[in-house]
Every structure is written in C-alpha cells, then in structure tokens.
Design a protein around this motif. Structure first.
Motif, PDB file in Angstrom:
ATOM      1  N   GLU A  86     -45.660  28.452 -19.237  1.00  0.00           N
ATOM      2  CA  GLU A  86     -45.936  29.838 -19.727  1.00  0.00           C
ATOM      3  C   GLU A  86     -46.600  31.131 -20.449  1.00  0.00           C
ATOM      4  OE1 GLU A  86     -43.236  28.205 -23.041  1.00  0.00           O
ATOM      5  OE2 GLU A  86     -43.681  27.359 -20.019  1.00  0.00           O
ATOM      6  N   PHE A  87     -47.832  29.748 -20.958  1.00  0.00           N
ATOM      7  CA  PHE A  87     -48.544  30.276 -22.433  1.00  0.00           C
ATOM      8  C   PHE A  87     -50.174  30.007 -21.274  1.00  0.00           C
ATOM      9  CE2 PHE A  87     -51.612  28.590 -25.723  1.00  0.00           C
ATOM     10  CZ  PHE A  87     -51.116  30.074 -26.312  1.00  0.00           C
ATOM     11  N   PRO A  88     -50.359  31.527 -21.495  1.00  0.00           N
ATOM     12  CA  PRO A  88     -51.574  31.511 -20.268  1.00  0.00           C
ATOM     13  C   PRO A  88     -52.855  30.733 -21.109  1.00  0.00           C
ATOM     14  CG  PRO A  88     -50.638  33.232 -20.741  1.00  0.00           C
ATOM     15  CD  PRO A  88     -49.664  32.202 -21.504  1.00  0.00           C
ATOM     16  N   ALA A  89     -53.634  30.320 -20.461  1.00  0.00           N
ATOM     17  CA  ALA A  89     -54.756  29.709 -20.563  1.00  0.00           C
ATOM     18  C   ALA A  89     -55.679  30.508 -21.512  1.00  0.00           C
ATOM     19  CB  ALA A  89     -55.752  29.018 -19.739  1.00  0.00           C
ATOM     20  N   SER A  90     -55.908  31.554 -21.027  1.00  0.00           N
ATOM     21  CA  SER A  90     -56.875  32.739 -21.945  1.00  0.00           C
ATOM     22  C   SER A  90     -56.659  32.981 -23.384  1.00  0.00           C
ATOM     23  CB  SER A  90     -57.228  34.042 -20.815  1.00  0.00           C
ATOM     24  OG  SER A  90     -55.748  34.912 -20.606  1.00  0.00           O
ATOM     25  N   THR A  91     -55.151  33.397 -23.110  1.00  0.00           N
ATOM     26  CA  THR A  91     -54.407  33.243 -24.857  1.00  0.00           C
ATOM     27  C   THR A  91     -54.560  32.356 -25.834  1.00  0.00           C
ATOM     28  OG1 THR A  91     -51.969  34.952 -23.395  1.00  0.00           O
ATOM     29  CG2 THR A  91     -52.110  33.852 -25.779  1.00  0.00           C
ATOM     30  N   GLY A  92     -54.894  30.825 -25.055  1.00  0.00           N
ATOM     31  CA  GLY A  92     -55.026  29.951 -25.467  1.00  0.00           C
ATOM     32  C   GLY A  92     -56.231  29.643 -26.545  1.00  0.00           C
ATOM     33  N   ALA A  93     -57.258  30.036 -25.186  1.00  0.00           N
ATOM     34  CA  ALA A  93     -58.953  30.071 -25.896  1.00  0.00           C
ATOM     35  C   ALA A  93     -58.617  31.333 -26.797  1.00  0.00           C
ATOM     36  CB  ALA A  93     -59.114  30.844 -24.491  1.00  0.00           C
ATOM     37  N   VAL A  94     -58.074  32.168 -26.726  1.00  0.00           N
ATOM     38  CA  VAL A  94     -57.980  33.659 -28.010  1.00  0.00           C
ATOM     39  C   VAL A  94     -57.814  32.743 -29.149  1.00  0.00           C
ATOM     40  CG1 VAL A  94     -57.277  35.394 -29.390  1.00  0.00           C
ATOM     41  CG2 VAL A  94     -57.800  35.338 -26.653  1.00  0.00           C
ATOM     42  N   ILE A  95     -56.695  32.145 -29.063  1.00  0.00           N
ATOM     43  CA  ILE A  95     -55.898  31.574 -30.452  1.00  0.00           C
ATOM     44  C   ILE A  95     -56.955  30.748 -31.089  1.00  0.00           C
ATOM     45  CG2 ILE A  95     -54.049  30.264 -31.330  1.00  0.00           C
ATOM     46  CD1 ILE A  95     -52.165  31.447 -29.136  1.00  0.00           C
ATOM     47  N   PHE A  96     -57.477  29.353 -30.448  1.00  0.00           N
ATOM     48  CA  PHE A  96     -57.869  28.870 -30.880  1.00  0.00           C
ATOM     49  C   PHE A  96     -59.315  28.957 -31.202  1.00  0.00           C
ATOM     50  CE2 PHE A  96     -60.564  24.763 -31.127  1.00  0.00           C
ATOM     51  CZ  PHE A  96     -59.930  23.476 -31.165  1.00  0.00           C
ATOM     52  N   SER A  97     -59.892  29.773 -31.086  1.00  0.00           N
ATOM     53  CA  SER A  97     -61.233  31.186 -30.842  1.00  0.00           C
ATOM     54  C   SER A  97     -60.957  30.631 -32.593  1.00  0.00           C
ATOM     55  CB  SER A  97     -61.782  32.346 -30.625  1.00  0.00           C
ATOM     56  OG  SER A  97     -62.389  31.204 -29.074  1.00  0.00           O
ATOM     57  N   ILE A  98     -59.283  30.929 -33.603  1.00  0.00           N
ATOM     58  CA  ILE A  98     -60.169  31.623 -34.958  1.00  0.00           C
ATOM     59  C   ILE A  98     -60.327  30.214 -35.429  1.00  0.00           C
ATOM     60  CG2 ILE A  98     -58.577  32.116 -36.478  1.00  0.00           C
ATOM     61  CD1 ILE A  98     -55.895  33.536 -33.931  1.00  0.00           C
ATOM     62  N   ASN A  99     -60.454  29.383 -35.106  1.00  0.00           N
ATOM     63  CA  ASN A  99     -61.092  27.954 -35.794  1.00  0.00           C
ATOM     64  C   ASN A  99     -62.037  28.860 -37.007  1.00  0.00           C
ATOM     65  OD1 ASN A  99     -63.340  27.339 -35.549  1.00  0.00           O
ATOM     66  ND2 ASN A  99     -62.351  27.236 -33.456  1.00  0.00           N
ATOM     67  N   LYS A 146     -43.524  28.574 -29.344  1.00  0.00           N
ATOM     68  CA  LYS A 146     -43.743  27.544 -29.886  1.00  0.00           C
ATOM     69  C   LYS A 146     -44.795  26.653 -29.117  1.00  0.00           C
ATOM     70  CE  LYS A 146     -41.940  22.862 -28.055  1.00  0.00           C
ATOM     71  NZ  LYS A 146     -41.633  21.872 -27.659  1.00  0.00           N
ATOM     72  N   ALA A 147     -45.716  27.538 -27.933  1.00  0.00           N
ATOM     73  CA  ALA A 147     -46.940  27.379 -27.773  1.00  0.00           C
ATOM     74  C   ALA A 147     -47.522  27.693 -28.212  1.00  0.00           C
ATOM     75  CB  ALA A 147     -47.282  27.924 -26.143  1.00  0.00           C
ATOM     76  N   PRO A 148     -47.311  29.284 -28.629  1.00  0.00           N
ATOM     77  CA  PRO A 148     -49.160  29.565 -29.495  1.00  0.00           C
ATOM     78  C   PRO A 148     -48.553  29.013 -30.912  1.00  0.00           C
ATOM     79  CG  PRO A 148     -47.234  31.699 -28.984  1.00  0.00           C
ATOM     80  CD  PRO A 148     -46.573  30.308 -28.199  1.00  0.00           C
ATOM     81  N   LEU A 149     -47.672  28.917 -31.671  1.00  0.00           N
ATOM     82  CA  LEU A 149     -47.638  27.771 -32.855  1.00  0.00           C
ATOM     83  C   LEU A 149     -48.389  26.827 -32.873  1.00  0.00           C
ATOM     84  CD1 LEU A 149     -44.059  29.029 -34.161  1.00  0.00           C
ATOM     85  CD2 LEU A 149     -46.312  29.708 -34.960  1.00  0.00           C
ATOM     86  N   LEU A 150     -47.940  25.650 -31.587  1.00  0.00           N
ATOM     87  CA  LEU A 150     -48.340  25.005 -31.669  1.00  0.00           C
ATOM     88  C   LEU A 150     -50.479  24.962 -31.300  1.00  0.00           C
ATOM     89  CD1 LEU A 150     -46.597  22.709 -28.872  1.00  0.00           C
ATOM     90  CD2 LEU A 150     -47.148  21.959 -31.173  1.00  0.00           C
ATOM     91  N   MET A 151     -50.571  26.116 -30.673  1.00  0.00           N
ATOM     92  CA  MET A 151     -52.207  25.705 -30.180  1.00  0.00           C
ATOM     93  C   MET A 151     -52.708  26.631 -32.220  1.00  0.00           C
ATOM     94  SD  MET A 151     -54.542  25.686 -28.232  1.00  0.00           S
ATOM     95  CE  MET A 151     -54.409  26.036 -27.036  1.00  0.00           C
ATOM     96  N   PHE A 152     -51.965  27.284 -32.513  1.00  0.00           N
ATOM     97  CA  PHE A 152     -51.924  27.832 -33.909  1.00  0.00           C
ATOM     98  C   PHE A 152     -52.966  26.538 -34.704  1.00  0.00           C
ATOM     99  CE2 PHE A 152     -51.666  29.239 -38.250  1.00  0.00           C
ATOM    100  CZ  PHE A 152     -52.272  30.200 -38.723  1.00  0.00           C
ATOM    101  N   GLY A 153     -51.706  25.934 -34.832  1.00  0.00           N
ATOM    102  CA  GLY A 153     -52.118  24.472 -35.633  1.00  0.00           C
ATOM    103  C   GLY A 153     -53.321  23.903 -35.428  1.00  0.00           C
ATOM    104  N   ALA A 154     -53.295  23.407 -33.751  1.00  0.00           N
ATOM    105  CA  ALA A 154     -54.382  22.661 -33.357  1.00  0.00           C
ATOM    106  C   ALA A 154     -55.840  23.644 -33.764  1.00  0.00           C
ATOM    107  CB  ALA A 154     -54.238  23.078 -31.939  1.00  0.00           C
ATOM    108  N   GLN A 155     -55.650  25.050 -34.369  1.00  0.00           N
ATOM    109  CA  GLN A 155     -57.047  25.485 -34.514  1.00  0.00           C
ATOM    110  C   GLN A 155     -57.248  25.168 -35.818  1.00  0.00           C
ATOM    111  OE1 GLN A 155     -57.473  28.450 -36.258  1.00  0.00           O
ATOM    112  NE2 GLN A 155     -55.738  28.743 -35.990  1.00  0.00           N
ATOM    113  N   VAL A 156     -55.985  25.005 -36.390  1.00  0.00           N
ATOM    114  CA  VAL A 156     -56.459  25.228 -38.019  1.00  0.00           C
ATOM    115  C   VAL A 156     -57.157  24.083 -38.038  1.00  0.00           C
ATOM    116  CG1 VAL A 156     -55.174  24.897 -40.077  1.00  0.00           C
ATOM    117  CG2 VAL A 156     -54.748  26.216 -38.699  1.00  0.00           C
ATOM    118  N   CYS A 157     -56.622  22.582 -37.533  1.00  0.00           N
ATOM    119  CA  CYS A 157     -56.871  20.837 -38.003  1.00  0.00           C
ATOM    120  C   CYS A 157     -58.391  21.025 -37.034  1.00  0.00           C
ATOM    121  CB  CYS A 157     -55.774  20.033 -37.225  1.00  0.00           C
ATOM    122  SG  CYS A 157     -54.079  20.153 -37.498  1.00  0.00           S
TER     123      CYS A 157
END
Length: 276
Positions: A86-99, A146-157
């Motif tokens: 249910e978590f789009p790849a495009s949304t994941g790319a945006v969240i990860f780009s906050i790094n 859950k999915a956006p929080l995981l991706m947010f944690g990924a980009q912080v690390c």
C-alpha cells in the motif's frame, strides 16, 4: 564541477532504486538488501585494499558502526517499507529525500562545517519544492503510519551515515570506506532473512546485478567522491532532484503529462540548489 556531476550521476542511479525494488517484490527485503550491498562491498573493497596497511584499528571500529547505521538499520527500514504494497514507491522516494537536513546537522556537529542562514533556508526551501512536485498542494494521508515511519527512520540513519563517513573517505578513499561499511552492514542482514528464494528468470537476475553493481556500488563511490570535495549541505541537496527525475522519465518514456505543480516545485528546487 566534476564533483557535483559525480553526485548528480549518483542521484540518477538512486532515482531508479524504489521502482526496481518494487519490481523485485518477490524477494525477501532483507535478502534483497544483502544482495545489494555484499557483492558490491567485496568488489570495491578489493579495489581499495591498499589502505588496509595503514588503517587505524579505532577507525575500523567506527566504520563497522557506520555499517550498522548506514546499511543495516537504514535498509532494514528502507526495504521493509517498500515491501508494503500500500506504500507507493514515489512516496518513499520523497520521504527518503529529506536526508539532506540530517546530513547537514550531522556535518555541523561532527565535521564543524559552517551553517549559514542561506544554507539552512536553501535546504528547507528544497523540502517545500520536493513536496509540491510530488503531492501538489494537497494534504497527504497514509493508509498506515508504519511504512512512512520506517522510511523516515531510514533517511535519518542515512543522513547521519553520509556526514559521519566523510572524514574517513578523506583519509582512506571511497572504495575502502564503503567496502568495509557495505560488508559489515550487509552481513548483519543474514540472521534476519526469512525467505531465501530468488526467482531465477533473466529479468530478475539482471535487476539484481544492476541494483548491486551500478545503483549501489558505483553510485556510492561516486557520491562520496563528490562529497569529499564539497560541503555536505550543498552536495546532499542534489538529492532534491530525485523525486523530479522519475516523473521526467515517465513523461519521456510513457508520455505521462506533467501538472502545473511539477513545474512550480521544480522552480523552487532549483532556487534551493542555487542557495546551497
């Protein structure tokens, strides 16, 4: 200019990762992470092996810790979030780009890189542009947190890892540093792999080779080659082009239409890059 070109080339490679990861959805996320980083780690460590002769034991311990932060923790969360349908790849790319925000703060704390008002405004301005490119002017809602929080944690690390690794790249070069980090970080995925099956069809194998050697091994070496010569905040801000490249590729290949929000966001991102 060649340092920024190296970073830009990396971002082009990075822009394909979410889509390819979705295509490899049949592969266990932790197995996929291991297959991404272990083979490329071995190859680039062999290239940079001459540094073993004068590396300090304390630095090896720090590189091992960065392997845990920048590979194990980052990509357990990263691939885990993208594995959720249910978590789009495009949304994941945006969240990860906050790094870049976290890279900038870590570089300020660890490397004493200067933070100017213009730099901070530029980085934050870029976030606005990334959001508008991806979501327009609408509020984003998620079916599950859950999915956006995981991706947010990924980009912080990831942001912390990029800034912290820079001092070691300066001493030992990008091949040795990333080789050690990749191998240590990827080996820790092994106990977490729940399913070892990998489809044996040629397309899947090609995507795995591309992901490991080009979008991971070559991309990281180019990224740290560039960051070794430019400020972290300026270099990592090019990450803001990541959510821009996918729609442009779709428009060229699939003839998708780009909305007004894309062009407004694109202008804001270029202003951001000009500031940083």
């Amino acid at each position: 200019m060649r340092y920024y070109l190296a970073i830009f080339t990396t971002i082009v490679f990075y822009s394909t990762v979410e889509v390819i990861t979705k295509k490899l959805g049949a592969v266990d996320p932790n197995l996929l992470a291991f297959l991404r980083f272990f083979p490329s780690g071995v190859i680039i460590l062999l290239i940079g092996r001459r540094h073993f002769r004068h590396v300090r034991p304390r630095d090896l311990l720090w590189l091992a810790l960065l392997g845990v932060i920048g590979i194990t923790l980052t990509f357990t969360a990263y691939h885990g979030s993208l594995a959720m349908k249910e978590f789009p790849a495009s949304t994941g790319a945006v969240i990860f780009s906050i790094n870049p925000v976290f890279s900038m703060l870590t570089a300020w704390l660890l490397l004493r890189e200067r933070l100017t008002i213009k730099l901070v405004v530029g980085v934050l301005f870029g976030l606005v542009g990334v959001y508008i490119v991806s979501f327009g002017f609408e509020r984003v809602t998620f079916a599950s947190a859950k999915a956006p929080l995981l991706m947010f944690g990924a980009q912080v690390c990831f942001g912390i890892y990029v800034a912290a690794a820079k001092r070691y790249v300066f001493r030992y070069g990008p091949f040795f540093v990333n080789g050690v980090i990749f191998i240590v970080g990827s080996v820790l995925f092994l106990p977490m792999i729940g399913q070892w099956h990998v489809p044996a069809d040629p397309v899947t194998l090609w995507w795995l080779v591309y992901l490991a050697l080009l979008a991971t091994g070559l991309a990281y070496v180019l990224y740290f080659y560039g960051l070794n010569k430019v400020p972290i905040a300026a270099g990592t801000s090019i990450f803001y082009l990541k959510p821009v490249l996918a729609p442009l590729l779709a428009a060229h290949v699939l003839h998708d239409r780009l909305g007004l929000n894309f062009f407004i966001g694109l202008v804001i991102i270029f202003v951001s890059l000009g500031l940083t």
